[in-house]
Design a protein around this motif. Structure first.
Motif, PDB file in Angstrom:
ATOM      1  N   PRO A 146       9.064  13.891  -5.740  1.00 56.99           N
ATOM      2  CA  PRO A 146       9.428  13.606  -4.341  1.00 56.99           C
ATOM      3  C   PRO A 146       8.354  14.001  -3.347  1.00 56.99           C
ATOM      4  O   PRO A 146       8.155  13.312  -2.337  1.00 56.99           O
ATOM      5  N   ILE A 147       7.635  15.094  -3.616  1.00 54.26           N
ATOM      6  CA  ILE A 147       6.573  15.510  -2.700  1.00 54.26           C
ATOM      7  C   ILE A 147       5.420  14.515  -2.739  1.00 54.26           C
ATOM      8  O   ILE A 147       4.827  14.189  -1.703  1.00 54.26           O
ATOM      9  N   ARG A 148       5.099  14.007  -3.939  1.00 52.94           N
ATOM     10  CA  ARG A 148       4.037  12.995  -4.022  1.00 52.94           C
ATOM     11  C   ARG A 148       4.438  11.736  -3.266  1.00 52.94           C
ATOM     12  O   ARG A 148       3.619  11.139  -2.554  1.00 52.94           O
ATOM     13  N   GLU A 149       5.695  11.331  -3.434  1.00 53.66           N
ATOM     14  CA  GLU A 149       6.155  10.156  -2.697  1.00 53.66           C
ATOM     15  C   GLU A 149       6.140  10.402  -1.195  1.00 53.66           C
ATOM     16  O   GLU A 149       5.782   9.516  -0.412  1.00 53.66           O
ATOM     17  N   LEU A 150       6.515  11.618  -0.803  1.00 57.82           N
ATOM     18  CA  LEU A 150       6.480  11.960   0.617  1.00 57.82           C
ATOM     19  C   LEU A 150       5.044  11.945   1.145  1.00 57.82           C
ATOM     20  O   LEU A 150       4.775  11.457   2.251  1.00 57.82           O
ATOM     21  N   THR A 151       4.119  12.463   0.347  1.00 55.52           N
ATOM     22  CA  THR A 151       2.713  12.448   0.745  1.00 55.52           C
ATOM     23  C   THR A 151       2.200  11.019   0.880  1.00 55.52           C
ATOM     24  O   THR A 151       1.490  10.679   1.838  1.00 55.52           O
ATOM     25  N   ARG A 152       2.555  10.168  -0.095  1.00 51.12           N
ATOM     26  CA  ARG A 152       2.127   8.765  -0.009  1.00 51.12           C
ATOM     27  C   ARG A 152       2.740   8.085   1.217  1.00 51.12           C
ATOM     28  O   ARG A 152       2.088   7.265   1.878  1.00 51.12           O
ATOM     29  N   ALA A 153       3.998   8.447   1.517  1.00 55.04           N
ATOM     30  CA  ALA A 153       4.634   7.841   2.684  1.00 55.04           C
ATOM     31  C   ALA A 153       3.926   8.261   3.980  1.00 55.04           C
ATOM     32  O   ALA A 153       3.704   7.433   4.867  1.00 55.04           O
ATOM     33  N   VAL A 154       3.585   9.540   4.078  1.00 54.68           N
ATOM     34  CA  VAL A 154       2.867  10.006   5.262  1.00 54.68           C
ATOM     35  C   VAL A 154       1.518   9.322   5.370  1.00 54.68           C
ATOM     36  O   VAL A 154       1.094   8.893   6.456  1.00 54.68           O
ATOM     37  N   THR A 155       0.825   9.202   4.236  1.00 48.04           N
ATOM     38  CA  THR A 155      -0.466   8.510   4.243  1.00 48.04           C
ATOM     39  C   THR A 155      -0.297   7.052   4.645  1.00 48.04           C
ATOM     40  O   THR A 155      -1.113   6.505   5.406  1.00 48.04           O
ATOM     41  N   ARG A 156       0.778   6.423   4.143  1.00 48.03           N
ATOM     42  CA  ARG A 156       1.015   5.020   4.490  1.00 48.03           C
ATOM     43  C   ARG A 156       1.296   4.859   5.976  1.00 48.03           C
ATOM     44  O   ARG A 156       0.830   3.918   6.615  1.00 48.03           O
ATOM     45  N   VAL A 157       2.052   5.820   6.531  1.00 51.15           N
ATOM     46  CA  VAL A 157       2.351   5.740   7.962  1.00 51.15           C
ATOM     47  C   VAL A 157       1.094   5.882   8.793  1.00 51.15           C
ATOM     48  O   VAL A 157       0.880   5.153   9.770  1.00 51.15           O
ATOM     49  N   ASP A 182       0.563   2.194   9.636  1.00 52.61           N
ATOM     50  CA  ASP A 182       1.528   2.181  10.742  1.00 52.61           C
ATOM     51  C   ASP A 182       2.870   1.602  10.312  1.00 52.61           C
ATOM     52  O   ASP A 182       3.622   1.069  11.121  1.00 52.61           O
ATOM     53  N   SER A 183       3.177   1.693   9.003  1.00 48.97           N
ATOM     54  CA  SER A 183       4.451   1.210   8.482  1.00 48.97           C
ATOM     55  C   SER A 183       5.446   2.359   8.444  1.00 48.97           C
ATOM     56  O   SER A 183       5.108   3.488   8.059  1.00 48.97           O
ATOM     57  N   LEU A 184       6.695   2.060   8.828  1.00 44.21           N
ATOM     58  CA  LEU A 184       7.726   3.091   8.903  1.00 44.21           C
ATOM     59  C   LEU A 184       8.840   2.833   7.903  1.00 44.21           C
ATOM     60  O   LEU A 184      10.010   3.102   8.172  1.00 44.21           O
TER      61      LEU A 184
END
Length: 481
Positions: free
Chosen positions: A195-206, A210-212
């Motif tokens: 979950p932390i890796r996915e969260l990190t990827r999500a933050v990087t993606r944002v 600029d995707s939410l």
């Protein structure tokens, strides 16, 4: 490969640290367990050997006591058959052994003390004359003239061999257990950190795209709750962005009309300075239009600032909503000189933002004044925790009711009336920030009716009555204060 290992140990990630710590914890647990197991096995083997030698020595002492000189008839062959060595020790240090015995056991002060005292049992590990270790047991020899002790020994080689095999087994299985624990720890760390890796990827993606888009959540542990909180933040950010974009689009659309009209009038005045084409009186009319447009423009900017003002910048104080409504009525009465105001106000004490609440009440009263016919009546009732404002105007169409509090929404009946279309939005936002609600409906006389509910304390005849039935005396005194 060397560089990867160097990076692995120099800057370990959280996952690697968890794997390493798990491996270390398993290694410590295996080492402690193995050491405790080895000591337990060693104690059990030595204890079993001591009990067996003590039993043999006790039985043998009875036989030797009948014939000390011949050692009870025990010969070397009999001792060898049971893998024993025998020494008869007298209190003065005299030693007697079985004829032909090739190994001499080492005796010392413990055995001499037992021979002299004739009580107790002594057992310890000594070296034999052949250099091997022996486990010896000494027991007193009763009913014999002189003080004797019988010393019986057995080689420790079989016991030491068992302990050596046990050490090898413990080391092999312990190493295997440590390795297996490290692998399991790495797998657990990898699964836990997903979950932390996915969260990190999500933050990087944002930050990069600029995707939410929210993250898929599985489970209900702490990391899953963290991901849900992050998704909530993404939803709030997306909603805020959507409102911001809508505000920009609506504001640009609403500002375009007064700006265009203002620019046209100014261009006419500039052209008239050169050509004098305007008829008499037209210049004053254009100036009046410019003043009205500037007032409309200023009102629109003020409403936009009111909508975008952060709640944290406002100050909340104890106030009486009745005073707020009376102040708003004094201002609005001047705008509707031909209207009748039917007012009935009770006290409602609350903690809120006085300026924004007065602005919200003023907007509702202005709306009633705007749509009331000449000589009409506006009813204002503050009772309990609700404020009702109704008029005798055309009312609100059923199709307009769901959108009446939207920003810049203007019904067909209101498109040609002055206003920015933000007044009711400001009302809804202000009331929601104070924990209440506001609703629009048709009044009994066919006009519009707005009901505003704000939580607070109702005051009647100087006594504060908490709206909750179970309020205690301390709460009443605090409310009165």
């Amino acid at each position: 490969m060397i560089q990867r290992l160097r990076r692995f140990f120099s800057l370990p990630s959280v996952q690697r640290r968890i794997g390493i710590l798990t491996g270390v914890a398993v290694a410590v647990a295996v080492a402690v367990t193995g050491f405790a197991g080895y000591l337990t096995a060693q104690f059990s083997l030595y204890d079993q050997l001591d009990r067996e030698l003590t039993q043999i020595a006790t039985l043998t002492s009875d036989a030797i006591g009948t014939d000390v000189q011949a050692l009870g008839g025990i010969d070397q062959q009999a001792l060898r058959s049971v893998n024993l060595n025998l020494v008869l020790l007298r209190s003065d240090g005299y030693r007697a052994a079985v004829p032909g015995e090739r190994v001499s056991l080492e005796t010392g002060d413990d055995e001499l003390a037992l021979a002299r005292l004739q009580e107790g049992v002594s057992h310890r590990t000594v070296h034999g004359s052949d250099g091997q270790l022996y486990r010896i047991v000494a027991v007193p020899l009763p009913r014999v003239d002189g003080s004797y002790a019988l010393v019986i020994g057995r080689p420790l080689a079989p016991t030491l061999s068992i302990l050596s095999d046990l050490r090898i087994v413990l080391v092999l299985f312990g190493s295997g257990g440590v390795g297996l624990g490290a692998i399991i720890g790495a797998l657990i760390a990898r699964s836990s950190m997903r979950p932390i890796r996915e969260l990190t990827r999500a933050v990087t993606r944002v930050t990069q795209t600029d995707s939410l888009d929210p993250i898929e959540v599985e489970g209900d542990d702490e990391l899953s709750q963290l991901t849900r909180s992050f998704n909530t933040m993404l939803y709030s950010l997306a909603s805020s962005r959507a409102r911001q974009n809508r505000l920009i689009v609506d504001a640009s659309h609403e500002l375009r009309t007064p700006l265009t009209s203002l620019r046209t009038n100014i261009e006419l005045l500039v052209a008239d300075e050169k050509s004098g084409m305007l008829p008499e009186g037209a210049r004053k009319e254009i100036l009046r239009d410019i003043a009205a447009q500037l007032a409309e423009f200023t009102s629109l900017i003020g409403d936009l600032v009111q909508l975008t003002r952060a709640p944290a910048k406002t100050t909340r104080i104890p106030l009486n909503l009745r005073d707020v409504v009376e102040s708003a009525l004094q201002r609005v009465r001047r705008r509707g000189p031909g209207l009748t105001f039917d007012v009935e106000l009770n006290s409602l004490h609350l903690v809120g933002e006085e300026d924004t609440l007065e602005r919200a009440v003023t907007n509702l009263l202005d709306n009633a004044v705007k749509f009331s016919p000449a000589g009409g009546t506006i009813r204002v009732l503050l009772e309990g925790d609700q404020l009702r404002i109704s008029d005798q105007g055309p009312g609100i169409a059923e199709d307009d009711l769901p959108h009446i509090f939207d920003r810049f929404y203007r019904s067909d009946k209101a498109r040609h009336t002055p206003g920015t279309g933000l007044g009711l939005s400001i009302v809804a936002q202000t009331v929601a920030r104070h924990g209440g609600w506001v609703r629009a409906s048709r009044s009994a006389e066919g006009g519009a009716e707005f009901t505003m509910r704000l939580p607070g304390f109702v005051t009647r005849e100087g006594l504060n009555l908490d709206l909750a039935e179970n309020a205690d005396e301390s709460e009443r005194e605090e409310a009165e204060t």
